[in-house]
Design a protein around this motif. Structure first.
Motif, PDB file in Angstrom:
ATOM      1  N   ARG A  95      -0.609  -5.347   3.947  1.00 59.20           N
ATOM      2  CA  ARG A  95      -2.003  -5.030   3.641  1.00 59.20           C
ATOM      3  C   ARG A  95      -2.333  -3.625   4.110  1.00 59.20           C
ATOM      4  N   LEU A  96      -1.943  -2.654   3.306  1.00 59.08           N
ATOM      5  CA  LEU A  96      -2.312  -1.268   3.623  1.00 59.08           C
ATOM      6  C   LEU A  96      -3.594  -0.951   2.869  1.00 59.08           C
ATOM      7  N   PHE A  97      -4.100   0.270   3.051  1.00 55.46           N
ATOM      8  CA  PHE A  97      -5.200   0.754   2.222  1.00 55.46           C
ATOM      9  C   PHE A  97      -4.548   1.604   1.148  1.00 55.46           C
ATOM     10  N   PRO A  98      -4.195   1.006   0.002  1.00 57.08           N
ATOM     11  CA  PRO A  98      -3.219   1.624  -0.904  1.00 57.08           C
ATOM     12  C   PRO A  98      -3.605   2.986  -1.470  1.00 57.08           C
ATOM     13  N   LYS A  99      -4.906   3.223  -1.726  1.00 59.37           N
ATOM     14  CA  LYS A  99      -5.248   4.501  -2.354  1.00 59.37           C
ATOM     15  C   LYS A  99      -5.415   5.611  -1.329  1.00 59.37           C
ATOM     16  N   MET A 100      -5.497   5.242  -0.070  1.00 60.33           N
ATOM     17  CA  MET A 100      -5.645   6.271   0.959  1.00 60.33           C
ATOM     18  C   MET A 100      -4.257   6.764   1.346  1.00 60.33           C
ATOM     19  N   THR A 101      -4.203   7.971   1.885  1.00 61.70           N
ATOM     20  CA  THR A 101      -2.899   8.497   2.253  1.00 61.70           C
ATOM     21  C   THR A 101      -2.405   7.790   3.512  1.00 61.70           C
ATOM     22  N   LEU A 103      -1.502   9.142   6.274  1.00 69.28           N
ATOM     23  CA  LEU A 103      -2.204   9.674   7.447  1.00 69.28           C
ATOM     24  C   LEU A 103      -3.584   9.026   7.588  1.00 69.28           C
ATOM     25  N   GLU A 104      -4.301   8.906   6.473  1.00 68.23           N
ATOM     26  CA  GLU A 104      -5.634   8.292   6.532  1.00 68.23           C
ATOM     27  C   GLU A 104      -5.552   6.848   7.010  1.00 68.23           C
ATOM     28  N   VAL A 108      -7.698   5.599  10.084  1.00 70.84           N
ATOM     29  CA  VAL A 108      -8.635   4.473   9.988  1.00 70.84           C
ATOM     30  C   VAL A 108      -8.362   3.469  11.109  1.00 70.84           C
ATOM     31  N   ASP A 156       0.959  12.682   3.426  1.00 67.79           N
ATOM     32  CA  ASP A 156      -0.141  12.944   2.505  1.00 67.79           C
ATOM     33  C   ASP A 156       0.010  12.227   1.165  1.00 67.79           C
TER      34      ASP A 156
END
Lengths: 278, 437
Positions: A95-101, A103-104, A108, A156
């Motif tokens: 469960r990542l934040f797929p659209k964020m890089t 690093l982001e 987060v 990135d």
């Protein structure tokens, strides 16, 4: 070795289904504790209880936090388990934040520290020095873990675009950015190739030996679990059926029975000997 | 059957002709009742007349148009592929540059617009409308584009802002600038009020509840006559003044009007141009505010929430606060736009705050590309201008509008500007570098 987390008489029932049945176990500080068991044994349910996603039906989860003293995890909502008790988990189905890089994703994970530094976003809006310093520190911290997990070149890239094995590593890096005292990994080796599994072993040992993070590890990949665990707990039908060092667990007849069944015992023994050899 | 081809490969000339033939055939079938037959009034009785000449022209136009469209699409696809190959590796940096340049151009154009069209009431008025929608789009972008909470009742906050100003000014004599922050705060309060009951909802369910909320506000405004004037609305709302100078032909005794103070001849355009610059400033402030927030922890938390709520909780984030802050900030910006709307119109009634408005604002965010600030500008401009240009087509206007929306979504399913710029980057030497605007 002192006990970090002690699970006492934990039960979790969903209507008529008992997923965890009067389970007790101890997780020592600074060690790797493996949790194994056949599919549907209740391993992930245990994690969900531990990290506040489920409220256990009965039982206590007592964490001896090195700085904050004793905490009862069963009473905390999930975000406070991570924020205050610093018990952080990863997920079986990433469960990542797929659209964020990448690093982001790691920044987060440091949300609470940064949010405090941004003083309800006011210091952040005006980019005051205190906030800038906190942001730089957060990036440095993220960069350190990226470096350690060989993820720097992906920093990135959108996390969702990366290969599966890489995403697994990112999820671990992200959990580390929360600064865990107990890291709960739900099948971190699932979908990894043998080389990646070997790297994972090395990483887990590093975290535990060098960084002093206690690790609770659910894993089906025996090459990982047997090699890194200091202690293994075997669960079946929500109950603990065996516990001990990897050696002891491997030879426990209950475990062999649970994993391989009684009927095809010969075949099973063969398979198991192979697994042990690896 | 090779019917209508949306395939990506290049077509042979025969395939193109066959494809266009199919389209012409479909146009013919549809055109017979729509264009080919028409009713005429013959001595008080209706009779059917045929217009096969016109129909033939339409079919030919469809055939030709399809040929050109296919060619253009293939051509663009080919170029896009080539560009993608060329740009692979520098990860959208070029796209961002283009967007930045576009942004500055748009800003320059919008500052210059009332100077160029200083005596064209229609242009300045329409541009003001565009800017209101841009501002609303930016506000909703926080809720829908960044936090991923589908809100179909956004117009409620617009209404709260508009009615707050209308009531505060007509009942208590508050000025525009006094009422602006208070109305924004009120709208934010309503945002939180709406946020609480729907904290646990997502997706379709969330959409339904927000839709209901929007209607509740409108129905209250219609029915609570003593409070809101009911369907008659509130009229003679004071217009904002220019630092105390009114835009009137004959100022009250002992005070100056804008025109007399600057020694200008009175013109009704002064107020329109002032209103235009006012909304431009408000919109730009909104833009700066939202862009900055996006790069702060709270903005990243919104985006993380959109991506995966469970993962947010596992990272120790209080998703309740994150959602409420998104609702509150989005609602506040909507409220500001509402205050301006009331001040500009001088008259408001519940009719201005129907579901259609919510739908249009949402369409602006989605067409623009979720979360993209420049996309909102582009989409708002298109969505206001297309119906305006369509006025010549009378009853076909909304048809054109719908067609344009369908075409945009087919052409760019992710919205006009779907590129997402990271909020910060890891530069080569391992230190943080801030991303572009």
């Amino acid at each position: 070795m002192s006990t970090l987390l002690s699970v006492r008489n934990l039960s979790m029932r969903f209507g008529g289904l008992t997923a965890i049945d009067d389970l007790s176990l101890e997780v020592p500080a600074g060690k790797i504790t493996g949790i194994i068991g056949p599919n549907g044994a209740g391993k992930t349910t245990l994690f969900n209880c531990l990290t506040g996603f489920y409220k256990p039906t009965t039982g206590t989860l007592r964490l001896a936090h090195p700085q904050r003293g004793e905490m009862h995890l069963e009473k905390l909502p999930s975000h406070r388990v991570a924020r205050d008790a610093q018990v952080v988990r990863t997920f079986q189905n990433i469960r990542l934040f797929p659209k964020m890089t990448v690093l982001e994703n790691l920044i987060v994970a440091q949300h609470n520290v940064l949010q405090r530094a941004s003083r309800f976003s006011l210091a952040g809006l005006f980019s005051l020095p205190g906030y800038r310093r906190a942001e730089r520190a957060a990036v440095t911290r993220a960069a350190t873990w990226l470096e350690r997990l060989q993820l720097t070149r992906f920093a990135d890239h959108a996390a969702g675009d990366l290969p599966y094995g890489t995403q697994r590593r990112i999820e671990i890096a992200r959990a580390l950015c929360v600064d865990p005292v107990l890291l709960c990994l739900d099948e971190p080796a699932a979908g990894l190739n043998p080389r990646e599994s070997a790297e994972l072993n090395e990483l887990l040992l590093y975290l535990c030996r060098e960084q002093g993070v206690a690790i609770l590890l659910i894993e089906h990949d025996m090459s990982v679990v047997m090699n890194v665990s200091d202690h293994i707990c075997v669960i079946n039908y929500g109950r603990k059926i065996a516990e001990g060092t990897p050696e002891a667990v491997k030879n426990d007849p209950h475990v062999i029975k649970a994993y391989l069944g009684e009927d095809e015992e010969e075949e099973a023994m063969e398979a198991f000997t192979e697994a042990r050899a690896s | 059957m090779s019917a209508v081809v949306f395939a990506h490969h290049q077509l042979t000339p025969t395939e193109r002709l066959r494809d266009a033939g199919w389209i012409a055939f479909v146009a013919l079938i549809l055109g017979i009742p729509l264009i080919g037959l028409t009713t005429v009034d013959v001595g008080g009785r209706l009779a059917v007349d045929t217009r096969f000449g016109l129909l033939a022209m339409a079919v030919v136009a469809a055939f030709g148009g399809r040929l050109v469209l296919r060619w253009a699409v293939d051509h663009l696809k080919g170029r896009k592929l080539a560009r993608q190959r060329a740009a692979a590796g520098n990860a959208g940096g070029r796209a961002q540059q283009v967007v930045n340049v576009l942004g500055w151009l748009a800003l320059g154009a919008s500052v210059a617009l009332p100077i160029v069209f200083s005596d064209n009431r229609y242009v300045v008025d329409t541009a003001t409308t565009v800017l209101i929608y841009v501002m609303l789009g930016w506000g909703l972008n926080v809720v829908v584009g960044l936090a991923g909470l589908l809100d179909l009742g956004y117009v409620a906050f617009y209404a709260v802002g508009a009615y707050s100003y209308a009531l505060l000014s007509t009942q208590y004599g508050w000025s525009f600038w006094e009422a602006l922050p208070v109305s924004g705060a009120l709208a934010a309060g309503f945002g939180i009020l709406l946020g609480y009951p729907i904290l646990r909802l997502r997706g379709d369910y969330l959409a339904i509840v927000t839709l209901g909320f929007g209607e509740i506000i409108r129905v209250i405004l219609v029915n609570w006559t003593e409070f809101s004037g009911g369907p008659n609305g509130i009229s003679s709302i004071p217009r904002p003044s220019f630092f105390g100078l009114e835009f009137t032909r004959r100022p009250a005794e002992g005070s100056d009007s804008f025109a007399s103070f600057f020694g200008l001849e009175f013109s009704a355009m002064h107020r329109l141009i002032f209103l235009y610059y006012l909304i431009l400033v408000l919109a730009l402030l909104t833009h700066v505010f939202v862009s900055r927030l996006r790069k702060l922890p709270v903005g990243r938390a919104w985006e993380a929430l959109r991506e995966d709520e469970i993962a947010c909780k596992a990272m120790g984030m209080n998703t309740t606060n994150i959602k409420l802050s998104a609702f509150a900030i989005g609602a506040m910006l909507g409220g500001f736009a509402g205050v301006f709307f009331a001040a500009r119109q001088g008259f408001i009634s519940p009719e201005s705050f129907t579901f259609t408005e919510s739908a249009i604002i949402l369409a602006i965010v989605v067409l623009g590309g979720m979360g993209s600030q420049m996309g909102v500008v582009l989409a708002a401009t298109l969505l206001v201008l297309i119906p305006e240009f369509g006025r010549n087509f009378a009853e076909y206007r909304m048809l054109l509008f719908g067609m344009a929306m369908v075409l945009i979504m087919v052409w760019r399913p992710g919205g006009l500007l779907a590129h997402r710029e990271p909020t910060l980057r890891l530069s080569a030497d391992g230190k943080a570098a801030r991303g572009g605007a």
